[in-house]
Scaffold this active site. Structure first.
Site, PDB file in Angstrom:
ATOM      1  N   ILE A  58      11.625   7.891  -6.601  1.00 45.77           N
ATOM      2  CA  ILE A  58      12.329   6.812  -5.874  1.00 45.77           C
ATOM      3  C   ILE A  58      12.390   5.526  -6.699  1.00 45.77           C
ATOM      4  N   THR A  96       4.778   3.236  -6.575  1.00 45.52           N
ATOM      5  CA  THR A  96       5.615   3.982  -5.615  1.00 45.52           C
ATOM      6  C   THR A  96       5.808   3.212  -4.309  1.00 45.52           C
ATOM      7  N   THR A 120       2.213   2.759   8.423  1.00 40.76           N
ATOM      8  CA  THR A 120       0.909   3.178   8.935  1.00 40.76           C
ATOM      9  C   THR A 120       0.219   2.088   9.761  1.00 40.76           C
ATOM     10  N   ASP A 121      -0.696   2.507  10.621  1.00 34.00           N
ATOM     11  CA  ASP A 121      -1.496   1.530  11.383  1.00 34.00           C
ATOM     12  C   ASP A 121      -2.432   0.737  10.471  1.00 34.00           C
ATOM     13  N   GLU A 122      -2.685   1.262   9.263  1.00 37.76           N
ATOM     14  CA  GLU A 122      -3.675   0.613   8.396  1.00 37.76           C
ATOM     15  C   GLU A 122      -3.232  -0.763   7.915  1.00 37.76           C
ATOM     16  N   TYR A 147      -4.413   1.147  -0.899  1.00 36.81           N
ATOM     17  CA  TYR A 147      -3.351   1.902  -0.205  1.00 36.81           C
ATOM     18  C   TYR A 147      -2.716   1.065   0.899  1.00 36.81           C
ATOM     19  N   LYS A 151       1.127  -0.527   1.412  1.00 38.08           N
ATOM     20  CA  LYS A 151       1.996  -0.194   2.554  1.00 38.08           C
ATOM     21  C   LYS A 151       2.395  -1.470   3.301  1.00 38.08           C
ATOM     22  N   ILE A 188      -9.218  16.124   7.975  1.00 35.13           N
ATOM     23  CA  ILE A 188      -9.220  17.341   8.798  1.00 35.13           C
ATOM     24  C   ILE A 188      -9.027  18.596   7.933  1.00 35.13           C
ATOM     25  N   PRO A 189      -7.991  18.646   7.059  1.00 34.31           N
ATOM     26  CA  PRO A 189      -7.868  19.872   6.252  1.00 34.31           C
ATOM     27  C   PRO A 189      -9.012  20.070   5.260  1.00 34.31           C
ATOM     28  N   LYS A 202     -18.072  17.352   5.205  1.00 33.29           N
ATOM     29  CA  LYS A 202     -18.664  16.147   4.605  1.00 33.29           C
ATOM     30  C   LYS A 202     -18.295  14.932   5.443  1.00 33.29           C
ATOM     31  N   TYR A 204     -18.517  10.895   5.953  1.00 35.47           N
ATOM     32  CA  TYR A 204     -18.767   9.648   5.223  1.00 35.47           C
ATOM     33  C   TYR A 204     -19.655   8.721   6.056  1.00 35.47           C
TER      34      TYR A 204
HETATM   35  P1  NAD Z   1       1.763  12.922   1.264  1.00 34.93           P
HETATM   36  O1  NAD Z   1       0.912  12.314   0.205  1.00 34.93           O
HETATM   37  O2  NAD Z   1       1.379  14.226   1.849  1.00 34.93           O
HETATM   38  O3  NAD Z   1       3.260  13.084   0.722  1.00 34.93           O
HETATM   39  C1  NAD Z   1       3.900  12.104  -0.034  1.00 34.93           C
HETATM   40  C2  NAD Z   1       5.108  12.726  -0.701  1.00 34.93           C
HETATM   41  O4  NAD Z   1       5.789  11.685  -1.441  1.00 34.93           O
HETATM   42  C3  NAD Z   1       4.770  13.829  -1.703  1.00 34.93           C
HETATM   43  O5  NAD Z   1       5.636  14.927  -1.534  1.00 34.93           O
HETATM   44  C4  NAD Z   1       4.993  13.168  -3.057  1.00 34.93           C
HETATM   45  O6  NAD Z   1       5.383  14.088  -4.083  1.00 34.93           O
HETATM   46  C5  NAD Z   1       6.118  12.193  -2.732  1.00 34.93           C
HETATM   47  N1  NAD Z   1       6.163  11.074  -3.664  1.00 34.93           N
HETATM   48  C6  NAD Z   1       5.128  10.288  -4.092  1.00 34.93           C
HETATM   49  N2  NAD Z   1       5.582   9.378  -4.973  1.00 34.93           N
HETATM   50  C7  NAD Z   1       6.926   9.551  -5.080  1.00 34.93           C
HETATM   51  C8  NAD Z   1       7.938   8.902  -5.817  1.00 34.93           C
HETATM   52  N3  NAD Z   1       7.662   7.876  -6.633  1.00 34.93           N
HETATM   53  N4  NAD Z   1       9.206   9.346  -5.689  1.00 34.93           N
HETATM   54  C9  NAD Z   1       9.513  10.394  -4.866  1.00 34.93           C
HETATM   55  N5  NAD Z   1       8.584  11.048  -4.161  1.00 34.93           N
HETATM   56  C10 NAD Z   1       7.300  10.625  -4.257  1.00 34.93           C
HETATM   57  O7  NAD Z   1       1.895  11.794   2.381  1.00 34.93           O
HETATM   58  P2  NAD Z   1       2.043  11.937   3.967  1.00 34.93           P
HETATM   59  O8  NAD Z   1       0.704  12.005   4.566  1.00 34.93           O
HETATM   60  O9  NAD Z   1       3.054  12.983   4.262  1.00 34.93           O
HETATM   61  O10 NAD Z   1       2.636  10.492   4.318  1.00 34.93           O
HETATM   62  C11 NAD Z   1       4.049  10.268   4.357  1.00 34.93           C
HETATM   63  C12 NAD Z   1       4.319   8.845   4.763  1.00 34.93           C
HETATM   64  O11 NAD Z   1       3.757   8.605   6.041  1.00 34.93           O
HETATM   65  C13 NAD Z   1       3.694   7.798   3.838  1.00 34.93           C
HETATM   66  O12 NAD Z   1       4.591   6.732   3.714  1.00 34.93           O
HETATM   67  C14 NAD Z   1       2.435   7.357   4.557  1.00 34.93           C
HETATM   68  O13 NAD Z   1       2.076   6.040   4.215  1.00 34.93           O
HETATM   69  C15 NAD Z   1       2.896   7.460   5.989  1.00 34.93           C
HETATM   70  N6  NAD Z   1       1.852   7.707   6.994  1.00 34.93           N
HETATM   71  C16 NAD Z   1       0.966   8.725   6.843  1.00 34.93           C
HETATM   72  C17 NAD Z   1       0.031   8.993   7.848  1.00 34.93           C
HETATM   73  C18 NAD Z   1      -0.937  10.139   7.735  1.00 34.93           C
HETATM   74  O14 NAD Z   1      -1.814  10.264   8.574  1.00 34.93           O
HETATM   75  N7  NAD Z   1      -0.828  11.024   6.759  1.00 34.93           N
HETATM   76  C19 NAD Z   1       0.003   8.168   8.976  1.00 34.93           C
HETATM   77  C20 NAD Z   1       0.917   7.101   9.083  1.00 34.93           C
HETATM   78  C21 NAD Z   1       1.848   6.890   8.097  1.00 34.93           C
HETATM   79  O1  DAU Z   2      -4.187   5.726   9.866  1.00 34.92           O
HETATM   80  C1  DAU Z   2      -3.118   6.251   9.163  1.00 34.92           C
HETATM   81  C2  DAU Z   2      -3.593   6.707   7.809  1.00 34.92           C
HETATM   82  O2  DAU Z   2      -4.379   7.875   8.037  1.00 34.92           O
HETATM   83  C3  DAU Z   2      -2.470   7.000   6.839  1.00 34.92           C
HETATM   84  O3  DAU Z   2      -1.768   5.821   6.563  1.00 34.92           O
HETATM   85  C4  DAU Z   2      -3.012   7.589   5.531  1.00 34.92           C
HETATM   86  O4  DAU Z   2      -1.931   7.978   4.694  1.00 34.92           O
HETATM   87  C5  DAU Z   2      -3.844   8.807   5.872  1.00 34.92           C
HETATM   88  O5  DAU Z   2      -4.450   9.331   4.686  1.00 34.92           O
HETATM   89  C6  DAU Z   2      -4.936   8.454   6.880  1.00 34.92           C
HETATM   90  O6  DAU Z   2      -5.917   7.541   6.302  1.00 34.92           O
HETATM   91  P1  DAU Z   2      -7.486   7.674   6.580  1.00 34.92           P
HETATM   92  O7  DAU Z   2      -8.182   7.083   5.412  1.00 34.92           O
HETATM   93  O8  DAU Z   2      -7.827   7.221   7.941  1.00 34.92           O
HETATM   94  O9  DAU Z   2      -7.601   9.291   6.598  1.00 34.92           O
HETATM   95  P2  DAU Z   2      -8.611  10.322   5.912  1.00 34.92           P
HETATM   96  O10 DAU Z   2      -8.145  11.668   6.333  1.00 34.92           O
HETATM   97  O11 DAU Z   2      -8.794  10.103   4.460  1.00 34.92           O
HETATM   98  O12 DAU Z   2      -9.995   9.976   6.635  1.00 34.92           O
HETATM   99  C7  DAU Z   2     -10.089   9.941   8.050  1.00 34.92           C
HETATM  100  C8  DAU Z   2     -11.498   9.446   8.420  1.00 34.92           C
HETATM  101  O13 DAU Z   2     -12.469  10.433   8.018  1.00 34.92           O
HETATM  102  C9  DAU Z   2     -11.911   8.184   7.691  1.00 34.92           C
HETATM  103  O14 DAU Z   2     -12.713   7.405   8.558  1.00 34.92           O
HETATM  104  C10 DAU Z   2     -12.730   8.668   6.505  1.00 34.92           C
HETATM  105  C11 DAU Z   2     -13.398   9.903   7.068  1.00 34.92           C
HETATM  106  N1  DAU Z   2     -13.670  10.992   6.104  1.00 34.92           N
HETATM  107  C12 DAU Z   2     -12.681  11.370   5.262  1.00 34.92           C
HETATM  108  C13 DAU Z   2     -12.872  12.422   4.382  1.00 34.92           C
HETATM  109  C14 DAU Z   2     -11.792  12.870   3.405  1.00 34.92           C
HETATM  110  C15 DAU Z   2     -14.890  11.658   6.160  1.00 34.92           C
HETATM  111  O15 DAU Z   2     -15.795  11.323   6.937  1.00 34.92           O
HETATM  112  N2  DAU Z   2     -15.068  12.724   5.308  1.00 34.92           N
HETATM  113  C16 DAU Z   2     -14.130  13.122   4.422  1.00 34.92           C
HETATM  114  O16 DAU Z   2     -14.380  14.103   3.671  1.00 34.92           O
END
Ligand code: NAD
Ligand code: DAU
Length: 335
Positions: A58, A96, A120-122, A147, A151, A188-189, A202, A204
């Site tokens: 992008i 990015t 994101t809520d963050e 991060y 955002k 979660i995954p 694990k 934190y």
């Molecule tokens: P992800 O990391 O799984 O996927 C991101 C995708 O963007 C990947 O396919 C990656 O290859 C692509 N990408 C990264 N840099 C790029 C670039 N420069 N050009 C083109 N493609 C690029 O992320 P996600 O968890 O699917 O999150 C998607 C969006 O949702 C993000 O904007 C994130 O901030 C937002 N979001 C995520 C969560 C969450 O819980 N995962 C919650 C709220 C908002």
């Molecule tokens: O709130 C929205 C955000 O949620 C998105 O904007 C981000 O893209 C997404 O990654 C996610 O951020 P978090 O940092 O909240 O998610 P994460 O899955 O990394 O962690 C969730 C919570 O679990 C956090 O409090 C950290 C904790 N954690 C995480 C990992 C990877 C653990 O306790 N153990 C772990 O192994």
């Protein structure tokens, strides 16, 4: 409508494309994705014959110009998305999330196209555990990590382009998503694939942190509603009211769903600057656009988790090759 979906090979973007092909087949979908470590074209294999897929960045002005000129709406998911990675190396996040979003804004401005920006809520920072408030569209920005600050920066750019240049854009800020195709670095995954690999989950730090979980399909139904009915220039909070502490609820839930004892986990180093609590108030989206999440309350979350565990169990080839490298990177930090 011709949708240009950025980041469509990542977790939420790929689920959005699947959702669109299934529920909104009238739309034509083009995906642009750089295919970073988080992007996997196999996430789109089941729908690849129904979409156009472009491997690209992008930040590439010329490519973006061409793709935006040829679409009606940009749905912008592409981002560096993982907090722990942003603490190891912030630069890709700046590039990015900020420069990439700037390129998109300039392209939609030039071609007069609609943009929906996924955030994101963050961006709001965190709440105290005993704070009765939840984040709303009016909460002040106060991000904590590289991060979340990038955002927040991208949201500010979108808001500035709306106000200064009158672009047709909407923003959504969503809580923590879960579901299929999520990278195994995420909480979660990571824990599901740990348990499937006979490794303890694990946790934190104290595990007292609270996250507000939403199934990815509920997030994407909200995005479609905003595309259809959202007010240009507005922001929408997306959340399903599933707030749980990491240890009391989520770990117990995952361990219960996967048939393990409640204490079968390792306590590991905390995340520096770890946000304490997120909680979303999505009443505007529900009231004004009529949004209703499907995976609500404890039962809904347990159903969503069971479905997600089954997906990772049945798709081991999707994650097994990455597992040892992801765990080695965490182990270096005592996590
Ligand atoms: P992800 O990391 O799984 O996927 C991101 C995708 O963007 C990947 O396919 C990656 O290859 C692509 N990408 C990264 N840099 C790029 C670039 N420069 N050009 C083109 N493609 C690029 O992320 P996600 O968890 O699917 O999150 C998607 C969006 O949702 C993000 O904007 C994130 O901030 C937002 N979001 C995520 C969560 C969450 O819980 N995962 C919650 C709220 C908002
Ligand atoms: O709130 C929205 C955000 O949620 C998105 O904007 C981000 O893209 C997404 O990654 C996610 O951020 P978090 O940092 O909240 O998610 P994460 O899955 O990394 O962690 C969730 C919570 O679990 C956090 O409090 C950290 C904790 N954690 C995480 C990992 C990877 C653990 O306790 N153990 C772990 O192994």
């Amino acid at each position: 409508m011709k949708l240009l979906v950025t980041g469509g090979a990542g977790f939420i973007g790929a689920n959005f494309v699947h959702y669109t092909v299934k529920h909104k087949p009238e739309h034509q979908v083009t995906v642009i994705d750089k295919l970073t470590y988080a992007g996997n074209p196999e996430n789109l294999t089941p729908v690849m014959d129904k979409i156009n897929f472009v491997t690209g960045d992008i930040c590439d002005e010329e490519l973006l110009d061409k793709l935006v000129a040829d679409c009606d709406i940009v749905v912008h998911f592409a981002a560096e998305s993982h907090n722990d990675n942003s603490l190891r190396n912030p630069w890709p996040f700046v590039e990015t999330n900020i420069i990439g979003t700037y390129r998109i804004l300039e392209a939609v401005r030039k071609h007069g196209k609609r943009l929906h920006h996924i955030s994101t809520d963050e961006v709001f920072g965190d709440l105290e555990l005993d704070d009765p408030n939840r984040f709303t569209e009016d909460t002040a920005y106060n991000p904590s990590s590289p991060y979340s600050s990038t955002k927040a920066g991208s949201d500010h750019l979108v808001r500035a382009w709306i106000r200064s240049f009158g672009i047709k854009a909407t923003i959504s800020n969503c809580s923590n998503n879960y579901g299929p195709y999520q990278h195994i670095e995420k909480m979660i995954p990571r824990q599901i694939t740990n348990i499937l690999s006979d490794i303890k989950p694990k946790l934190y730090g104290t595990g007292e942190q609270v996250r507000d979980w939403i199934h990815v399909d509920d997030h994407n139904s909200a995005v479609h509603l905003i595309l259809e009915k959202g007010k240009i220039g507005d922001t929408y909070i997306v959340g399903a009211d599933n707030d749980h502490t990491n240890n009391k609820m989520v770990f117990e839930m995952i361990l219960e769903v996967m048939g393990k004892p409640k204490d079968w986990l390792d306590h590991v180093n905390d995340r520096p600057g770890h946000d304490m609590r997120y909680a979303m108030d999505s009443s505007k989206l529900r009231r004004e656009l009529g949004w209703q999440p499907q995976y609500t309350d404890n039962n809904g979350m347990m159903d969503g988790l069971r479905q997600t565990v089954a997906w990772y169990d049945q798709h081991r080839e999707w994650w097994q090759a990455d597992k040892s490298a992801v765990e080695a990177a965490y182990a270096k930090q005592g996590q």
